[in-house]
Design an enzyme around this catalytic site. Structure first.
Site, PDB file in Angstrom:
ATOM      1  N   ARG A  98     -15.462  10.781 -17.411  1.00  0.00           N
ATOM      2  CA  ARG A  98     -14.273  11.088 -18.192  1.00  0.00           C
ATOM      3  C   ARG A  98     -14.665  11.198 -19.652  1.00  0.00           C
ATOM      4  O   ARG A  98     -15.726  10.738 -20.054  1.00  0.00           O
ATOM      5  CB  ARG A  98     -13.217  10.007 -18.013  1.00  0.00           C
ATOM      6  CG  ARG A  98     -13.702   8.609 -18.362  1.00  0.00           C
ATOM      7  CD  ARG A  98     -12.606   7.587 -18.423  1.00  0.00           C
ATOM      8  NE  ARG A  98     -11.740   7.755 -19.562  1.00  0.00           N
ATOM      9  CZ  ARG A  98     -12.020   7.381 -20.808  1.00  0.00           C
ATOM     10  NH1 ARG A  98     -13.162   6.822 -21.090  1.00  0.00           N
ATOM     11  NH2 ARG A  98     -11.169   7.581 -21.779  1.00  0.00           N
ATOM     12  N   ILE A  99     -13.801  11.847 -20.409  1.00  0.00           N
ATOM     13  CA  ILE A  99     -13.943  11.841 -21.859  1.00  0.00           C
ATOM     14  C   ILE A  99     -12.584  11.463 -22.438  1.00  0.00           C
ATOM     15  O   ILE A  99     -11.554  11.592 -21.768  1.00  0.00           O
ATOM     16  CB  ILE A  99     -14.454  13.199 -22.411  1.00  0.00           C
ATOM     17  CG1 ILE A  99     -13.565  14.359 -21.978  1.00  0.00           C
ATOM     18  CG2 ILE A  99     -15.885  13.446 -21.982  1.00  0.00           C
ATOM     19  CD1 ILE A  99     -13.991  15.718 -22.539  1.00  0.00           C
ATOM     20  N   ASP A 100     -12.577  10.968 -23.645  1.00  0.00           N
ATOM     21  CA  ASP A 100     -11.348  10.482 -24.259  1.00  0.00           C
ATOM     22  C   ASP A 100     -10.290  11.573 -24.367  1.00  0.00           C
ATOM     23  O   ASP A 100     -10.607  12.770 -24.414  1.00  0.00           O
ATOM     24  CB  ASP A 100     -11.629   9.930 -25.653  1.00  0.00           C
ATOM     25  CG  ASP A 100     -12.453   8.660 -25.627  1.00  0.00           C
ATOM     26  OD1 ASP A 100     -12.473   7.991 -24.570  1.00  0.00           O
ATOM     27  OD2 ASP A 100     -13.061   8.327 -26.654  1.00  0.00           O
ATOM     28  N   ARG A 101      -9.042  11.152 -24.428  1.00  0.00           N
ATOM     29  CA  ARG A 101      -7.914  12.081 -24.541  1.00  0.00           C
ATOM     30  C   ARG A 101      -8.103  13.035 -25.715  1.00  0.00           C
ATOM     31  O   ARG A 101      -7.883  14.234 -25.605  1.00  0.00           O
ATOM     32  CB  ARG A 101      -6.600  11.311 -24.710  1.00  0.00           C
ATOM     33  CG  ARG A 101      -5.392  12.235 -24.929  1.00  0.00           C
ATOM     34  CD  ARG A 101      -4.086  11.485 -25.095  1.00  0.00           C
ATOM     35  NE  ARG A 101      -4.092  10.541 -26.189  1.00  0.00           N
ATOM     36  CZ  ARG A 101      -3.809  10.842 -27.456  1.00  0.00           C
ATOM     37  NH1 ARG A 101      -3.511  12.078 -27.799  1.00  0.00           N
ATOM     38  NH2 ARG A 101      -3.820   9.914 -28.380  1.00  0.00           N
ATOM     39  N   THR A 103     -10.788  14.009 -27.161  1.00  0.00           N
ATOM     40  CA  THR A 103     -12.035  14.763 -27.130  1.00  0.00           C
ATOM     41  C   THR A 103     -11.900  16.003 -26.255  1.00  0.00           C
ATOM     42  O   THR A 103     -11.443  15.925 -25.130  1.00  0.00           O
ATOM     43  CB  THR A 103     -13.174  13.870 -26.592  1.00  0.00           C
ATOM     44  OG1 THR A 103     -13.249  12.700 -27.396  1.00  0.00           O
ATOM     45  CG2 THR A 103     -14.501  14.597 -26.616  1.00  0.00           C
TER      46      THR A 103
END
Length: 178
Positions: A98-101, A103
């Site tokens: 996952r990647i941050d919201r 990003t």
């Protein structure tokens, strides 16, 4: 909601079992009817512009825009990448990472549990190289070219899972700055 939030709702009589008020310690039995009148939540707006970059029998690679969480969290119950993809893809898929919201960037999804396991292994053994571009505000210290530290959970943070430099329990991370 978190466990403690559900307990608060039960104490406030917002959750009923068999149409009656119960304590949070009540043990649910077979055929119990649990009712909760959820208030309609207006979710924050998101960027829905998902770009499909690659797909084969085992993988799906997409470009996630910023302002789009990968999974359900907080106020983002339906406005997240997984739910948007379920609207567009009928076959099962699994998020390999996952990647941050906030990003934007590449997200790799597996189409089978075998490919998911292989991707997990590649991320874990750092066979996957990740590159980030950041926009900074202010003057950058150009003498810094490498940050070699440990990243882990920040104790005492109001955000449930907030990561930052944590030498005690963090995992080693090396960042090269150019």
């Amino acid at each position: 909601y978190s466990r403690s939030k559900w307990q608060q709702k039960i104490r406030k009589s917002e959750v009923h079992v068999n149409y009656m008020r119960q304590k949070p310690s009540y043990i649910i039995e077979s055929n119990d009817i649990i009712s909760y009148n959820a208030i309609t939540v207006i979710e924050p707006e998101i960027d829905r512009n998902i770009e499909f970059l690659y797909e084969d029998d085992e993988l799906l690679v997409i470009n996630k825009p910023g302002n789009l969480p990968v999974h359900r969290s907080g106020k983002y119950l339906k406005n997240n990448l997984v739910c948007l993809l379920k609207e567009k893809i009928s076959a099962p898929f699994y998020c390999a990472h996952r990647i941050d919201r906030e990003t934007s960037g590449i997200v790799v999804l597996a189409k089978s549990k075998q490919s998911l396991k292989a991707l997990y292994q590649q991320f874990y053994t750092r066979q996957v190289e990740k590159e980030y571009f950041a926009i900074v505000h202010g003057k950058v210290n150009e003498s810094i070219s490498v940050i070699d530290s440990s990243i882990g959970k920040i104790p005492g943070s109001k955000i449930r899972i907030r990561l930052g430099i944590n030498q005690e329990t963090g995992l080693q991370a090396t960042t090269y700055i150019k």
